[in-house]
Design a protein around this motif. Structure first.
Motif, PDB file in Angstrom:
ATOM      1  N   THR A   1     -14.159  13.525  44.744  1.00 22.09           N
ATOM      2  CA  THR A   1     -15.476  13.087  44.288  1.00 22.09           C
ATOM      3  C   THR A   1     -16.390  14.301  44.120  1.00 22.09           C
ATOM      4  O   THR A   1     -16.251  15.308  44.809  1.00 22.09           O
ATOM      5  N   GLU A   2     -17.311  14.144  43.193  1.00 25.46           N
ATOM      6  CA  GLU A   2     -18.331  15.157  42.970  1.00 25.46           C
ATOM      7  C   GLU A   2     -19.635  14.411  42.729  1.00 25.46           C
ATOM      8  O   GLU A   2     -19.695  13.539  41.851  1.00 25.46           O
ATOM      9  N   ASN A   3     -20.623  14.709  43.540  1.00 26.66           N
ATOM     10  CA  ASN A   3     -21.908  13.998  43.457  1.00 26.66           C
ATOM     11  C   ASN A   3     -21.710  12.483  43.509  1.00 26.66           C
ATOM     12  O   ASN A   3     -22.284  11.744  42.733  1.00 26.66           O
ATOM     13  N   GLU A   4     -20.827  12.054  44.404  1.00 23.99           N
ATOM     14  CA  GLU A   4     -20.536  10.634  44.643  1.00 23.99           C
ATOM     15  C   GLU A   4     -19.739   9.962  43.525  1.00 23.99           C
ATOM     16  O   GLU A   4     -19.495   8.759  43.572  1.00 23.99           O
ATOM     17  N   PHE A   5     -19.337  10.688  42.490  1.00 23.59           N
ATOM     18  CA  PHE A   5     -18.543  10.124  41.405  1.00 23.59           C
ATOM     19  C   PHE A   5     -17.068  10.485  41.616  1.00 23.59           C
ATOM     20  O   PHE A   5     -16.743  11.637  41.903  1.00 23.59           O
ATOM     21  N   VAL A   6     -16.178   9.506  41.437  1.00 23.23           N
ATOM     22  CA  VAL A   6     -14.742   9.765  41.548  1.00 23.23           C
ATOM     23  C   VAL A   6     -14.307  10.491  40.279  1.00 23.23           C
ATOM     24  O   VAL A   6     -14.462   9.981  39.176  1.00 23.23           O
ATOM     25  N   ILE A   7     -13.765  11.714  40.478  1.00 21.28           N
ATOM     26  CA  ILE A   7     -13.324  12.516  39.331  1.00 21.28           C
ATOM     27  C   ILE A   7     -11.808  12.711  39.313  1.00 21.28           C
ATOM     28  O   ILE A   7     -11.270  13.257  38.358  1.00 21.28           O
TER      29      ILE A   7
ATOM     30  N   ILE B   1       6.839   8.504  46.742  1.00 23.30           N
ATOM     31  CA  ILE B   1       6.770   9.039  45.389  1.00 23.30           C
ATOM     32  C   ILE B   1       5.309   9.222  45.015  1.00 23.30           C
ATOM     33  O   ILE B   1       4.468   8.360  45.308  1.00 23.30           O
ATOM     34  N   LEU B   2       5.016  10.346  44.404  1.00 22.79           N
ATOM     35  CA  LEU B   2       3.683  10.650  43.899  1.00 22.79           C
ATOM     36  C   LEU B   2       3.587  10.109  42.485  1.00 22.79           C
ATOM     37  O   LEU B   2       4.237  10.613  41.573  1.00 22.79           O
ATOM     38  N   SER B   3       2.808   9.062  42.318  1.00 26.82           N
ATOM     39  CA  SER B   3       2.617   8.463  41.003  1.00 26.82           C
ATOM     40  C   SER B   3       1.664   7.284  41.124  1.00 26.82           C
ATOM     41  O   SER B   3       1.859   6.451  42.002  1.00 26.82           O
ATOM     42  N   PRO B   4       0.681   7.240  40.299  1.00 25.67           N
ATOM     43  CA  PRO B   4       0.261   8.151  39.257  1.00 25.67           C
ATOM     44  C   PRO B   4      -0.815   9.132  39.745  1.00 25.67           C
ATOM     45  O   PRO B   4      -1.287   9.052  40.874  1.00 25.67           O
ATOM     46  N   VAL B   5      -1.188  10.033  38.831  1.00 23.78           N
ATOM     47  CA  VAL B   5      -2.226  11.038  39.063  1.00 23.78           C
ATOM     48  C   VAL B   5      -3.185  10.984  37.880  1.00 23.78           C
ATOM     49  O   VAL B   5      -2.737  10.904  36.734  1.00 23.78           O
ATOM     50  N   ALA B   6      -4.473  11.043  38.152  1.00 19.93           N
ATOM     51  CA  ALA B   6      -5.456  11.107  37.065  1.00 19.93           C
ATOM     52  C   ALA B   6      -6.635  11.980  37.487  1.00 19.93           C
ATOM     53  O   ALA B   6      -7.167  11.825  38.590  1.00 19.93           O
ATOM     54  N   ILE B   7      -7.019  12.873  36.591  1.00 21.44           N
ATOM     55  CA  ILE B   7      -8.207  13.699  36.769  1.00 21.44           C
ATOM     56  C   ILE B   7      -9.094  13.437  35.557  1.00 21.44           C
ATOM     57  O   ILE B   7      -8.628  13.502  34.409  1.00 21.44           O
ATOM     58  N   ASN B   8     -10.362  13.140  35.814  1.00 19.82           N
ATOM     59  CA  ASN B   8     -11.324  12.887  34.750  1.00 19.82           C
ATOM     60  C   ASN B   8     -11.159  13.943  33.652  1.00 19.82           C
ATOM     61  O   ASN B   8     -11.054  15.134  33.945  1.00 19.82           O
ATOM     62  N   THR B   9     -11.113  13.518  32.417  1.00 21.05           N
ATOM     63  CA  THR B   9     -10.833  14.401  31.290  1.00 21.05           C
ATOM     64  C   THR B   9     -11.732  15.641  31.294  1.00 21.05           C
ATOM     65  O   THR B   9     -11.256  16.764  31.086  1.00 21.05           O
ATOM     66  N   GLU B  10     -13.012  15.476  31.565  1.00 16.57           N
ATOM     67  CA  GLU B  10     -13.954  16.604  31.564  1.00 16.57           C
ATOM     68  C   GLU B  10     -13.718  17.570  32.718  1.00 16.57           C
ATOM     69  O   GLU B  10     -14.204  18.688  32.697  1.00 16.57           O
ATOM     70  N   ASN B  11     -12.966  17.151  33.736  1.00 22.02           N
ATOM     71  CA  ASN B  11     -12.746  17.982  34.921  1.00 22.02           C
ATOM     72  C   ASN B  11     -11.334  18.555  34.995  1.00 22.02           C
ATOM     73  O   ASN B  11     -10.984  19.216  35.978  1.00 22.02           O
TER      74      ASN B  11
END
Length: 178
Positions: free
Chosen positions: A56-62, A80-90
């Motif tokens: 999280t950054e500034n209370e937003f999940v990124i 198993i590690l799946s899935p993974v997502a990182i906010n597109t802008e980050n």
């Protein structure tokens, strides 16, 4: 940026994150497929068999990752590690790697012996994953991208044929994810 364990109160936000990230990179249809997968993981998997981490950054999940239990022939404590997502802008800022390393550290501390994933080996090699041969450790389903079958040990023991994967949690137990 803060990294913490996923909380059930974050479900809607996390599902939306996965939908947006995969829609941006793979198209709207894939975004919905992965959003449904995450929803299924959250709602159908026993809490002892699912561990998630959020950035999280500034209370937003990124960013968010999930680890779910795998059952092996020799009863190794495996996930198993799946899935993974990182906010597109980050993306490209090391957030995914930090989440994965935090998750691996947590799993190791709780006695997990093996962690598998199915993804880009060039990316996951940076956090200790190595390609594995499907003839030694059989994935739960036929792999569309066999080079993406990767694993690492969290103890000193090597991965061996006795670890052959038998099954994954119900949410991942569908050929379309493999």
């Amino acid at each position: 940026m803060k990294i913490a364990q996923y909380q059930a109160s974050q479900a809607e936000t996390v599902i939306e994150l996965f939908a947006n990230v995969f829609s941006d990179s793979e198209g709207a249809d894939e975004g919905q497929v992965i959003a449904r997968l995450v929803d299924d993981l959250i709602t159908t998997t026993d809490s002892k068999d699912l561990i998630g981490f959020v950035a999280t950054e500034n209370e937003f999940v990124i960013g968010c990752i999930f680890f779910s239990r795998l059952v092996t022939a020799n009863n190794a404590n495996a996930f198993i590690l799946s899935p993974v997502a990182i906010n597109t802008e980050n993306q490209g800022q090391g957030i995914g790697q930090k989440l994965i390393l935090e998750g691996l550290s947590y799993l190791k501390a709780t006695g997990v012996e093996r962690v598998f994933s199915y993804g880009d080996p060039n990316y996951y090699n940076k956090v200790g994953f190595k390609q594995i041969n499907d003839s030694i450790i059989t994935a739960p389903f036929t792999l569309t991208y066999p080079e993406g079958w990767i694993a690492q040990t969290l103890n000193e023991l090597e991965i061996s044929k006795q670890d052959s994967v038998i099954s994954c949690v119900d949410a991942l137990n569908k050929q379309k994810y493999w």
